[in-house]
Design a protein around this motif. Structure first.
Motif, PDB file in Angstrom:
ATOM      1  N   GLU A   5     102.958  97.998  48.689  1.00 23.48           N
ATOM      2  CA  GLU A   5     104.202  98.735  48.478  1.00 23.48           C
ATOM      3  C   GLU A   5     105.328  97.730  48.313  1.00 23.48           C
ATOM      4  O   GLU A   5     105.474  96.814  49.113  1.00 23.48           O
ATOM      5  N   ILE A   6     106.100  97.902  47.269  1.00 23.60           N
ATOM      6  CA  ILE A   6     107.220  97.010  46.980  1.00 23.60           C
ATOM      7  C   ILE A   6     108.496  97.836  47.064  1.00 23.60           C
ATOM      8  O   ILE A   6     108.595  98.902  46.456  1.00 23.60           O
ATOM      9  N   GLN A   7     109.467  97.347  47.812  1.00 17.19           N
ATOM     10  CA  GLN A   7     110.726  98.071  47.950  1.00 17.19           C
ATOM     11  C   GLN A   7     111.869  97.200  47.458  1.00 17.19           C
ATOM     12  O   GLN A   7     112.132  96.142  48.019  1.00 17.19           O
ATOM     13  N   THR A   8     112.517  97.642  46.401  1.00 24.45           N
ATOM     14  CA  THR A   8     113.667  96.926  45.859  1.00 24.45           C
ATOM     15  C   THR A   8     114.506  97.868  45.010  1.00 24.45           C
ATOM     16  O   THR A   8     113.985  98.839  44.464  1.00 24.45           O
ATOM     17  N   PHE A  17     107.038  93.767  37.915  1.00 33.83           N
ATOM     18  CA  PHE A  17     105.825  94.175  38.612  1.00 33.83           C
ATOM     19  C   PHE A  17     105.023  95.170  37.793  1.00 33.83           C
ATOM     20  O   PHE A  17     103.788  95.123  37.772  1.00 33.83           O
ATOM     21  N   LYS A  18     105.709  96.073  37.102  1.00 34.59           N
ATOM     22  CA  LYS A  18     105.008  97.030  36.256  1.00 34.59           C
ATOM     23  C   LYS A  18     104.267  96.321  35.127  1.00 34.59           C
ATOM     24  O   LYS A  18     103.107  96.637  34.845  1.00 34.59           O
ATOM     25  N   LYS A  19     104.913  95.336  34.503  1.00 39.17           N
ATOM     26  CA  LYS A  19     104.269  94.578  33.424  1.00 39.17           C
ATOM     27  C   LYS A  19     103.066  93.801  33.949  1.00 39.17           C
ATOM     28  O   LYS A  19     102.026  93.727  33.292  1.00 39.17           O
ATOM     29  N   PHE A  28      99.112 101.997  39.178  1.00 43.37           N
ATOM     30  CA  PHE A  28     100.255 102.004  40.086  1.00 43.37           C
ATOM     31  C   PHE A  28     101.000 103.318  39.950  1.00 43.37           C
ATOM     32  O   PHE A  28     100.862 104.016  38.948  1.00 43.37           O
ATOM     33  N   THR A  29     101.719 103.673  40.995  1.00 43.03           N
ATOM     34  CA  THR A  29     102.559 104.858  40.959  1.00 43.03           C
ATOM     35  C   THR A  29     103.944 104.488  41.455  1.00 43.03           C
ATOM     36  O   THR A  29     104.095 103.616  42.315  1.00 43.03           O
TER      37      THR A  29
END
Length: 83
Positions: A5-8, A17-19, A28-29
């Motif tokens: 889990e990444i929070q930003t 991160f998506k790329k 990923f969601t």
């Protein structure tokens, strides 16, 4: 399977991160920031739509931060609950 889990709030980091996930064919969601949602419950529990409930929760958080709490031992809790 493991998850991260990444929070930003930084949109550049999110896009990077998506790329990266897409490049490695990793699923990923994206989730909405619940702190900004009208209903903070992940399941949209209608209990949390009641303004009085949210007010009580916020008041409890403020009380806790201010040190206005009573800590009970396990035995004291069991006695109060009749266990």
């Amino acid at each position: 399977m493991k998850s991260i889990e990444i929070q930003t709030d930084n949109k550049e980091i999110i896009e990077a991160f998506k790329k990266l996930a897409e490049a490695f064919n990793v699923k990923f969601t994206e989730k909405e920031d619940l702190t900004k949602a009208p209903n903070p419950s992940p399941s949209n529990d209608p209990y949390f739509e009641n303004p009085g409930v949210l007010k009580g929760i916020k008041r409890g958080i403020e009380d806790s931060k201010a040190g206005r709490v009573v800590k009970l031992t396990r035995e004291e809790r069991e006695k109060l609950l009749g266990l």
